[in-house]
Design an enzyme around this catalytic site. Structure first.
Site, PDB file in Angstrom:
ATOM      1  CD  GLU A  41      -4.201  -7.314  -1.995  1.00 19.53           C
ATOM      2  OE1 GLU A  41      -5.243  -7.045  -2.000  1.00 19.53           O
ATOM      3  OE2 GLU A  41      -3.633  -7.934  -2.732  1.00 19.53           O
ATOM      4  CG  HIS A  98       2.392  -6.297 -12.196  1.00 23.47           C
ATOM      5  ND1 HIS A  98       1.330  -5.576 -12.921  1.00 23.47           N
ATOM      6  CD2 HIS A  98       1.924  -7.208 -11.515  1.00 23.47           C
ATOM      7  CE1 HIS A  98       0.330  -6.410 -12.712  1.00 23.47           C
ATOM      8  NE2 HIS A  98       0.624  -7.277 -11.954  1.00 23.47           N
TER       9      HIS A  98
END
Ligand SMILES: Cc1ncc(C[n+]2csc(CCOP(=O)(O)OP(=O)(O)O)c2C)c(N)n1
Lengths: 358, 344
Positions: B77, B144
């Site tokens: 990322e 999540h």
């Protein structure tokens, strides 16, 4: 060191360089050294806002590596991103001493208009992108620059500098790995100057040599004597040529030594004085390069002294003009946060003060 | 950049046939159209290429636009966010996907230190879109299901967008891609494929301007300011309140969280004199606090009751259904809070 043997006059010049190139590199190394000395004077007079970071002993590798790039001033050349000790690289790309002094003095007419410090500034036309303080971040950023060159089919190369300490960051790893798998035209220069602030290299990493990291990423690597201007140029040139011809990423380790503290305020108590002394006496990149130029018959002492004098005169003018520059207008604090004009100041900054205002 | 021949898979452009699309399909259409319109737009992310992304937002795009414009990245990322920044410096308009928005925190430094400050530092615009599935109500557990907007709300230079309808989602993703500032674009995964949200979208090229809230439901008795999934929870609550209490609730869907459409909020509060703020994000340091403060500064005299908020609890997002249900704001919570306000 090349000083011992008296070489035949006009020895062959290596790496495809010519005499003009050799002298230009000399001028740039000298300029870097002298500009930092002037900045040190300004710092002692409290005219520098914030810290001062010297690249003493590293000017040669800084200049020589950037010199290997295709340098243009119309935005079509190669791009680099310096680290704090790469004033020489920026001057090589065409940054002016006046800009650097204005930056250090936080002037309103500095390239970053007082919003960023020292050599943290950008010029896309001349081909440099300012670093930010978080170490390692520019590795993925320059990977993105190189990615765009590849996407557009442009014949250009990116070069990113970082210190040995910065190689420990996640950003370094992620950026170099991404560039490696995409085979991007990127040259990563790791300046192994033995210290990251006070931390010696052996506490930074367990590898013996930073070039050992290259095989782990599946990229080319080369280690070079960072205080030998021509050797650094040669290594950088090979890496740049490889990048430009589609050969992907190269890690170039330049082995050198930081002869000043991390910044001006750091007294280097953790560095053995005899080390500093030895590097200064026997391994100064400027002294070595000067000796190389004269002993090979590529330049005379007089020619080099003339360059020194020109550099000094030039610096004097630039610094005088820079000192005369204005400080930034306070209201410009709120400019350039967004594309769409300044953000609103809070009501206490309005006349008359009205809490119903922003 | 070489232009590729674009073959559009069947399922991608549903509006042309006048068929209703889901929020997810609306986002895909928006990205697709911008990719066609502007060759400097390109995508990076994990598994977004041949596979089309974990949620299939980018399905079919690599086949259509090639591997140089739809790039499968390593799991990094920081790496691809930084690469997006570098590409943006060179005049590109990267759209990067966080496979789940929870992983945006890995790139926090790059976003807040590098990207958000670039223009200000004089290093030029950063027209990047950072998008990804966010939010709960799907039993996704702690990593999540997060709503990270508040972590970035505090960063000048960023814009934050979080749509709740298919129409807005398409118009906002297109606006985000065209925006010269970096935009965090959050996509609520509970809304992605909800059949109730299917809409027939306009055929013409449209955008929804960033920074403008939308009156989701008109009302006179109290205002609910909200965004994303809780727009729909608030709508359910408003229907209950209308039926059982005869209350007319006005719902403002912020759509953009940063910059806040303060005018729309104040206008509605001045009309209804009561404010309830609802968000799915946790409570402490959440966006509700900022909204309440602004209303207090600018419309205090119009308030007939204290400002209230309904939010998630101050805990990580739990996994087990009874826990997640307890943790997240539910329609019942909104009904209760609204009743309290109305009776004040
Ligand atoms: C991510 C991050 N952590 C800490 C710092 C503080 N810091 C500034 S310079 C420095 C040492 C840098 O060492 P190195 O990368 O070897 O470069 P050198 O100064 O030796 O050229 C540190 C720790 C920082 N700038 N960024």
């Amino acid at each position: 060191m090349a000083t011992k043997t008296k070489a035949t006059p006009q020895a062959a010049i290596p790496h495809g360089l010519d005499r003009g190139g050799l002298l230009e590199m000399y001028r740039l190394v000298r300029l870097t050294r002298s500009l930092e000395e002037k900045l040190e004077n300004l710092f002692r007079q409290s005219k520098v806002v914030g810290g001062l970071f010297r690249s003493l002993g590293q000017e040669g590798e800084s200049v020589a590596s950037a010199f290997a790039l295709r340098r243009r001033d119309d935005g079509t050349g190669d791009m680099l991103s310096p680290l704090i000790r790469n004033l020489g690289s920026m001057l090589t790309m065409g940054a002016t001493p006046g800009e650097v002094v204005r930056q250090y003095m936080a002037k309103g007419d500095s390239p970053a208009r007082g919003k960023e410090l020292n050599i943290h500034f950008t010029d896309y036309r001349r081909g440099f992108i300012g670093q930010i303080s978080p170490l390692g971040d520019l590795v993925p950023v320059m990977a993105g620059v190189a990615l765009t060159f590849k996407q557009r089919g442009e014949d250009r190369v990116g070069m990113v500098y970082l210190g040995d300490g910065a190689t420990s960051t996640g950003a370094f790893h992620e950026g170099i790995n991404f560039a490696a798998v995409q085979k991007l035209p990127l040259v990563v220069i790791v300046e192994a100057n033995q210290y990251a602030y006070t931390t010696p290299t052996r506490l930074q990493t367990a590898v013996k040599s930073f070039v050992d990291k290259a095989p782990g990423y599946g990229i080319a690597g080369e280690s070079v004597d960072g205080n030998d201007v021509l050797a650094v140029y040669g290594a950088a040139k090979r890496a740049v040529d490889r990048a430009r011809s589609g050969g992907g990423v190269t890690l170039v380790e330049v082995v050198t030594y930081r002869r000043r503290g991390h910044a001006q305020h750091d007294n280097q108590s953790y560095q053995p004085p005899e080390d500093i002394e030895r590097w200064a006496a026997t391994n100064d990149p400027l002294d070595r390069y000067l000796a190389t130029l004269t002993s090979n018959g590529w330049a005379t002492a007089d020619e080099l002294a003339k360059i020194d004098a020109e550099v000094d005169a030039h610096l004097e003018n630039e610094i005088r003009d820079a000192e005369a520059g204005p400080m930034p207008a306070p209201e410009s604090t709120l400019d350039d946060v967004y594309a769409s004009g300044p953000v609103a100041a809070p009501w206490t900054r309005h006349e008359p003060a009205d809490p119903k205002l922003a | 950049m070489p232009t590729q021949t674009m073959t559009r898979p069947e399922h991608v452009r549903l509006t042309e046939e006048g068929k209703p699309v889901t929020l997810l399909e609306a986002i895909r259409e928006g990205i697709w159209e911008e990719m066609e319109r502007d060759p400097s737009v390109f995508l990076m992310g994990e598994d977004i290429g041949a596979y089309g992304g974990a949620f299939k937002v980018t399905e079919g795009m690599q086949q259509a636009f090639g591997q140089l414009r739809v790039i499968d990245t390593p799991i990094s990322e920081i790496g691809f966010t930084g690469a997006a920044a570098g590409a943006a410096h060179m005049g590109m308009r990267p759209v990067i996907e966080m496979q789940f928005i929870d992983f945006i925190s890995c790139a926090y430094d790059m976003i807040t230190n590098y990207v958000a400050t670039s223009r200000y530092r004089g290093s030029g615009p950063q027209p990047i879109v950072i998008r990804g599935p966010s939010g709960g109500y799907v039993r996704g557990g702690p990593f999540h299901s997060q709503n990270p907007e508040a972590a970035f709300f505090h960063t000048p230079g960023l814009k934050i967008v979080y749509p709740s309808t298919a129409r807005d989602a398409k118009g906002l993703i297109k606006a985000a891609i065209r925006d010269d500032d970096p935009v965090l674009f959050f996509e609520h995964k509970w809304l992605y494929r909800r059949p109730q949200l299917r809409e027939v979208l306009p055929n013409e090229d449209y955008i929804v301007p960033i920074g403008e809230a939308r009156v989701h439901r008109e009302g006179t008795d109290l205002t609910i300011v909200t965004y994303a999934a809780t727009v729909h929870k608030s709508q359910e609550a408003a229907e209950v309140l209308e039926k059982e209490d005869g209350l007319q609730v006005e719902i403002i869907d912020l759509r953009t969280i940063l910059p806040l459409d303060e005018d729309a909020i104040i206008r509605s509060v001045k009309k209804t004199n009561r404010l309830l703020i609802v968000h799915e994000d946790t409570r402490t340091g959440g966006i509700a606090g900022e909204i309440a403060m602004r209303v207090s500064e600018k419309a205090f005299e119009w308030l007939d009751a204290p400002i209230l908020r309904v939010t998630a609890l101050d805990a990580p997002v739990p996994y087990s259904p009874p826990l997640e249900d307890y943790f997240l704001p539910q329609t019942e919570d909104i009904v209760k809070a609204a009743r309290h306000l109305a009776a004040y």
